[in-house]
Scaffold this motif. Structure first.
Motif: not given
Length: 686
Positions: A244-263, A302-311
């Motif tokens: 996205x741009x600085x204001x949050x408008x999408x310029x392109x959409x792609x896959x998240x590309x990580x494993x995040x079971x349950x999220x 990935x770091x966010x996912x691991x932290x959320x899994x723990x929470x």
């Protein structure tokens, strides 16, 4: 009536009129309305009698399309007024589209598209209609402006929608529609977006929003600030990453590309750097800075996912504690302990969730499973996959997802690194106890115990050293030295029938010979594997030969002579002349006699150096003889670990050190040290 022809080929317009999803075309028209400062936008679906659509309308209360924008906005593809502006004209909101292609997406919805637009000029509202010619998409017509009694705004009507359209019902498109407009509606809460009579309200679907700021070092050396916004959803939604741009408008959409079971989440990466890529038409090219930025972004996810899994596991942990099957007690004492528990909580939660029989198992069975998981995490995280498969029986899909998560999370790296550091700190304390505490010092055997402990922990002398020889003759030291450096010892080119002898006759046994060159055969009996630091191609191999003495035997002139004899034996043996090398010979014990100390105080040489060889013609190596105490060696080893010890907050005691030696090297320590509960007084050597 005005008629213009679009200044671009019909094939290009046709390509724009083929939207990947019908909803994306509707979304583009909504963005056009918002860019016209609309406060209210409504998408109206009018059904026909055949379970299809009669028309699609997008209504807004924006500023409309003044005639002066008609020619550039419709006649010249990509020449929108937005390209020359950063903000909307009236309310100063951030702009979304700047390429002027959104209106052509409407052609993917149906053959007839009409804009009925009202605009204000000199306090008077005028209106006119803009229409694509159904027979020629390059032709656009506009009626003459006429007075209107209504307020400014625009209605886009798509008649005769294609019967092949996927369903556009609100219940179906609501999650994806919300995903596209979540950041905008969050930034401008006074905007109302209605779809088929229902208000699009992201808060209904959002369960959590997190902003993760981080910096990215671009190839030009500049730090580029990034903001990664992660929105978690209450409904199933394919994980996506929006650039996205600085204001949050999408310029392109792609896959998240990580494993995040349950999220279920959508990530929005916002930065000026992405705007630059978009302006250069390189937002799709994942090379250079963009490729590295995406890699770093996914690591943050990935770091966010691991932290959320723990929470998410926290509530479950309380249940386990009530059931008395949770393998940890009290509060975590440091960051490493926190990391261990976080990894355990994630793994255990998945085991309980995806192992059908776990909840119905007996208490002892659950305790055994959890203790097994804890042991694996703390001692060998890499073995988790095998345990989850062969012992616990977790389904393959969930096992693989979990294993990938653990392999890539920094928590496991923290545990692995901290275990190495804590083990070494405990070994140092345990060795100090063996060397200096009177109940053990006098019982410690030189070859069967002390030498064995040191041979398996050559990191004491530096991580660049690997064990080359252990209690071998100088002839075998020579063979290993030549073999490590690419020389074949079986070709008969070098005579190995005679031992390396001292000048006065006789041969010697080397206690330890360490090398900075890894062995070609790392599975040789007695070989200690370690990390080899890279050497410059011009630097010679550094071999360290250590003569160990039991703690009760001081280094005397006789010991120094013995070590010097080793050095001289190598120096005078021409077979050691083949490979460039630097040799250092140590005499190592607890203390040095006064006379030996005098010999180790040579003018113009560092303290402890007994002898330093000079340059000799035809000889491509040098050697040094040094008198060392264990206090010096252990202090230096401790200093190398101090940075990590401070950050993991761990300073083991002597008793913890002895416990470690009992657990790992029990057969290499005196029998007296193999018992617990001793009351010996220990003096720490600083």
């Amino acid at each position: 009536m005005k008629r213009i022809s679009v200044a671009v080929g019909a094939d290009h317009i046709d390509s724009l009129a083929r939207a990947r999803k019908p909803l994306l075309a509707v979304i583009e028209l909504i963005w056009n309305a918002l860019d016209a400062d609309a406060k209210k936008v409504a998408v109206i679906l009018t059904p026909n009698g055949l379970f299809g659509l009669d028309s699609i309308q997008i209504e807004d209360d924006g500023t409309g399309i003044p005639p002066e924008e008609f020619d550039s906005g419709f006649g010249q593809l990509g020449d929108s007024w937005k390209r020359r502006s950063e903000r909307t004209k009236v309310l100063g909101r951030a702009l979304h589209g700047k390429k002027g292609i959104g209106r052509y997406r409407a052609l993917s919805l149906g053959g007839s598209v009409i804009w009925k637009t009202r605009f204000e000029v000199d306090e008077q509202v005028l209106q006119y209609e803009i229409a694509f010619d159904a027979g020629d998409r390059r032709t656009v017509t506009a009626t003459d402006p006429a007075p209107s009694s209504e307020r400014p705004g625009t209605i886009v009507t798509i008649s005769n929608p294609s019967p092949k359209l996927e369903t556009l019902e609100f219940d179906v498109v609501k999650p994806e529609l919300t995903e596209h407009f979540a950041l905008y509606l969050r930034q401008y809460p006074n905007v109302e977006l209605r779809y088929d009579g229902s208000v699009v309200n992201p808060t209904e679907l959002i369960s959590r929003t997190t902003d993760i700021p981080f910096d990215f070092m671009a190839e030009d050396g500049q730090l580029a600030p990034q903001i990664l916004t992660v929105i978690e959803w209450r409904v199933p939604l394919e994980r996506s990453l929006f650039l996205c741009s600085r204001d949050g408008f999408s310029l392109r959409e792609t896959v998240a590309g990580i494993q995040a079971p349950g999220l279920q989440f959508t990530a929005y990466l916002r930065s000026e750097l992405l705007e630059k890529f978009e302006a250069q038409d390189s937002i799709e090219i994942e090379l250079g800075d963009l490729g590295k930025l995406l890699e770093l972004t996914r690591e943050k996810l990935r770091e966010y996912s691991a932290s959320r899994q723990a929470e998410q596991a926290a509530e479950q942990v309380e249940e386990w504690k009530q059931e008395e099957i949770y393998p940890y007690e009290g509060i975590a004492s440091d960051a490493v302990e926190v990391a261990k528990r976080q990894v355990f909580d994630v793994v255990a939660q998945n085991v309980e969730k995806y192992l059908p029989d776990f909840k119905g198992s007996k208490k002892k069975s659950k305790q055994f499973t959890f203790n097994l998981l804890r042991q694996a995490i703390e001692t060998s995280p890499s073995s988790l996959r095998k345990i989850l498969e062969e012992v616990i029986g977790l389904p393959k899909e969930k096992r693989d997802q979990l294993a990938i998560l653990l392999e890539k999370t920094s928590l496991v790296s923290i545990i692995n690194a901290s275990k190495i550091v804590s083990d070494r700190l405990e070994f140092i304390q345990g060795l100090k106890s063996m060397l200096y505490d009177s109940p053990y010092r006098d019982k410690l055997l030189e070859r069967k115990q002390l030498q064995r402990l040191v041979a398996e922990n050559t990191w004491l002398f530096g991580d660049e050293y690997l064990l080359m020889n252990d209690d071998e003759s100088l002839l075998n030291v020579l063979k290993k030295h030549l073999g490590n450096n690419g020389y074949s010892i079986d070709e008969g080119l070098i005579d190995f029938t005679e031992d390396v002898t001292f000048e006065g006759g006789g041969t010697g046994i080397v206690d330890l010979a360490l090398t900075s060159e890894p062995s070609a055969d790392e599975n040789l009996p007695g070989t200690v594997l370690g990390k080899t630091l890279p050497r410059s191609g011009v630097d010679p191999v550094h071999n360290l030969v250590i003569e160990l003495k039991r703690p009760s035997q001081r280094i005397t002139p006789a010991v120094l002579k013995e070590v010097r004899d080793y050095a001289y034996a190598i120096a005078r043996d021409e077979r050691f002349h083949s490979v460039p090398a630097r040799w250092t010979f140590w005499a190592l014990s607890n203390a040095i006699s006064e006379q030996a100390q005098e010999e180790a105080m040579v003018k113009n040489l560092p303290p402890g150096v007994v002898y330093q060889s000079g340059i000799v013609a035809g000889r491509n190596y040098e050697y040094t003889v040094i008198a060392k105490t264990w206090a010096q060696v252990l202090d230096q080893a401790t200093q190398r670990l101090n940075f990590f010890r401070t950050h993991i907050g761990y300073s083991p005691s002597f008793s913890q050190g002895r416990e470690y030696l009992n657990a790992v090297y029990r057969k290499f320590i005196p029998v007296e040290a193999q018992t617990s509960g001793d009351s010996a007084t220990l003096v720490e050597i600083k």
